[in-house]
Design an enzyme around this catalytic site. Structure first.
Site, PDB file in Angstrom:
ATOM      1  N   ASP A 171       0.881  -1.162   0.000  1.00 38.09           N
ATOM      2  CA  ASP A 171       0.000   0.000   0.000  1.00 38.09           C
ATOM      3  C   ASP A 171       0.920   1.214   0.000  1.00 38.09           C
ATOM      4  O   ASP A 171       1.801   1.325   0.852  1.00 38.09           O
ATOM      5  CB  ASP A 171      -0.906   0.016   1.229  1.00 38.09           C
ATOM      6  CG  ASP A 171      -1.817   1.222   1.224  1.00 38.09           C
ATOM      7  OD1 ASP A 171      -2.705   1.295   0.371  1.00 38.09           O
ATOM      8  OD2 ASP A 171      -1.619   2.103   2.090  1.00 38.09           O
ATOM      9  N   ASP A 220      -6.146  -1.218   5.192  1.00 35.06           N
ATOM     10  CA  ASP A 220      -5.297  -2.321   4.740  1.00 35.06           C
ATOM     11  C   ASP A 220      -5.588  -3.627   5.465  1.00 35.06           C
ATOM     12  O   ASP A 220      -5.082  -4.684   5.066  1.00 35.06           O
ATOM     13  CB  ASP A 220      -3.813  -1.973   4.957  1.00 35.06           C
ATOM     14  CG  ASP A 220      -3.378  -0.771   4.151  1.00 35.06           C
ATOM     15  OD1 ASP A 220      -3.840  -0.641   3.001  1.00 35.06           O
ATOM     16  OD2 ASP A 220      -2.591   0.041   4.668  1.00 35.06           O
TER      17      ASP A 220
END
Length: 553
Positions: free
Chosen positions: A241, A446
């Site tokens: 990410d 996430d």
């Protein structure tokens, strides 16, 4: 036990004594190594909460040190934050992830009257907790029990060695009986009993894994089990990410663009007032910029609602105020740009990440966040490629920013504007194709992907829930820790493989030498136990040199 009993019956006290001494020493070594590794790991997983929001008698919320909170105080915990102290829920409602305490995979609903545990994380909602135990209710002890009981400690290699050790016991006893039947020689029979594969297999393998976990902790990486080190060693795909991993964990506000004639400081103050309740790095940047400018963002809004991966909604002076992504503000909430400000809006720089602030359905300001790339990001990605990671993927914000970052760091693939469930679905699809996938992130959004990956890696400065759900936590200081983690994992699997081959071949050789009468049972016992002790001590040594050669990478 059989070998010792036979030796005692034969009044061969030297052999019996040597076997018992070596086994006892081996057990002491195993116990010490296991407890030391568990203690190091538990310490790394202990609470890392310095401050918490406390609601006073007037209903005001104050951010205070956890050390200053006493029994009876009311603590407010919102989405993405860790519950700092044990207590009972007296207001609000939340879904709490208690996997670290109870092993439950699904979040538990907490309503007034429910008990909340320190160290668990609010996945969704908001609750008011009246503190009962200011020391966290023995979380450290609960972590130790959880680690000791968790199957996550076992890698596939460990499990295979343990099962093989159990399966070999009947064969060893059967071989002993056959030697006695064919030779009627008690000395040769004892030679088989003196050499047992189980001792070394069941001792050396766990020690190797626990020592690797301890070594990773010394290198600022907390690993929750040998299974995850094995996954890192086998991984062929890494998903990053972007924010907080490939970019610095402390982005800064570059500028605040206002709309509708509003004042810049007023809009930044309002944005900071909303964002200070939540942990993402972009929110921290807004709060820090307000502090630097000396803007006091006192609480003058009503309750706030956090929408994962979208933004925040609240009410200020009777007006609905939202702040978040373009998708949230314009597509979900249907907000509009003030008439006459269209050109200013279209001229917003693509070099920045944007937080959109809207009041009563009208865009009020855009906070432009500078999120510079880590200096070592491109080199770290290249080093991971060189270590056998075939596919490196990045998920990012808007298309232009994500494309620019992907080109700069050299990833193989990128996806912009993805939702949490999209990241998880991508990882699930890659795993279904037979790939071993690592996910690296730091935010609340996430967590689904971290759970879905073979090994989820969180940045230690990220959201509490990301750290809690992740299988491995690394420092935010240097991306080369991922390179070190890969090297350490591969070195561990290499050590396990070498241990496995040595134990089987060496002990088989001792049995053959004993049955053929080349060596006596006492010497067999000594060599067997010394080899077990030696390989266990070897397994306790560091896998990597003190200083990894990151500069060469």
């Amino acid at each position: 036990a059989t070998a010792v009993t036979v030796s005692l019956v034969r009044r061969d006290f030297d052999t019996a004594g040597s076997v018992m001494f070596m086994l006892g020493l081996g057990e002491l070594l195993e116990d010490w190594t296991h407890k030391k590794s568990i203690a190091d790991l538990a310490g790394a997983m202990a609470l890392n909460v310095d401050r918490a929001w406390v609601r006073d008698a007037d209903g005001q919320e104050l951010l205070v040190s956890v050390k200053d909170i006493h029994a009876g105080d009311c603590v407010v915990v919102r989405t993405g934050n860790m519950i700092p102290l044990d207590g009972r829920v007296t207001g609000g409602e939340a879904m709490v992830n208690q996997s670290s305490m109870t092993g439950e995979s699904l979040p538990v609903r907490k309503t007034p009257g429910s008990y909340a545990y320190a160290g668990t994380v609010v996945e969704e909602g908001e609750c008011l907790i009246t503190v009962e135990k200011t020391m966290g209710g023995g979380r450290y002890d609960r972590i130790v029990r959880m680690i000791e009981e968790s199957e996550k400690l076992k890698s596939t290699a460990e499990d295979r060695a343990s099962r093989l050790a159990d399966r070999l016991v009947p064969y060893t006893l059967g071989g002993t009986a056959l030697v006695w039947l064919f030779t009627r020689n008690i000395t040769k029979t004892l030679a088989v009993l003196m050499v047992d594969f189980s001792c070394a297999l069941k001792l050396a393998m766990p020690i190797a894994v626990l020592s690797a976990m301890r070594e990773s902790n010394a290198r600022h990486m907390s690993v929750k089990g040998g299974r995850f080190l094995e996954a890192v060693a086998k991984a062929d795909t890494i998903v990053f990410d972007k924010t907080g991993t490939l970019t610095y964990a402390q982005p800064r506000v570059a500028e605040v663009v206002t709309f509708g004639g509003r004042r810049e400081d007023d809009m930044l103050r309002l944005a900071a007032c909303l964002e200070e309740h939540y942990p993402p790095s972009l929110a921290n940047a807004v709060v820090e910029e307000a502090r630097v400018r000396g803007l006091n963002h006192e609480e003058y809004h009503s309750s706030v609602e956090y929408v994962v991966a979208h933004g925040i909604s609240s009410t200020v002076e009777g007006k609905k105020v939202i702040i978040g992504s373009y998708h949230f503000v314009f597509e979900d909430e249907g907000c509009r740009v003030p008439e006459g400000d269209e050109a200013k809006f279209d001229g917003l720089s693509d070099a920045y990440s944007h937080l959109y602030l809207a009041i009563s359905g009208e865009l009020a300001a855009v906070v432009c966040i500078s999120d510079p790339l880590r200096a070592e990001a491109a080199d770290a990605v290249r080093a991971l490629h060189e270590q056998g990671i075939a596919h490196i993927v990045m998920t990012g914000d808007n298309e232009k920013t994500a494309a620019a970052v992907a080109r700069a760091v050299g990833v193989d693939e990128y996806h912009a504007g993805v939702l949490p469930e999209d990241k998880a679905a991508y990882i699930r699809a890659r795993r279904a194709e037979g790939h071993t996938v690592i996910m690296i992130g730091d935010g609340v959004n996430d967590t689904p992907a971290l759970s879905e990956a073979d090994a989820g890696i969180a940045i230690n400065t990220g959201a509490a829930i990301a750290r809690e759900i992740a299988d491995i936590t690394i420092s935010s200081q240097d991306l080369f820790e991922l390179v070190t983690l890969r090297r350490l994992s591969e070195a561990l699997m290499g050590r396990i493989d070498r241990n496995y081959r040595f134990i089987v071949s060496f002990n088989l050789m001792l049995i053959i030498l004993g049955v053929t009468g080349v060596i006596q049972p006492t010497l067999s016992a000594l060599l067997h136990n010394m080899s077990t002790l030696g390989i266990s001590l070897r397994s306790m040594t560091n896998l990597l040199p003190e200083k990894t050669e990151q500069s060469n990478a």
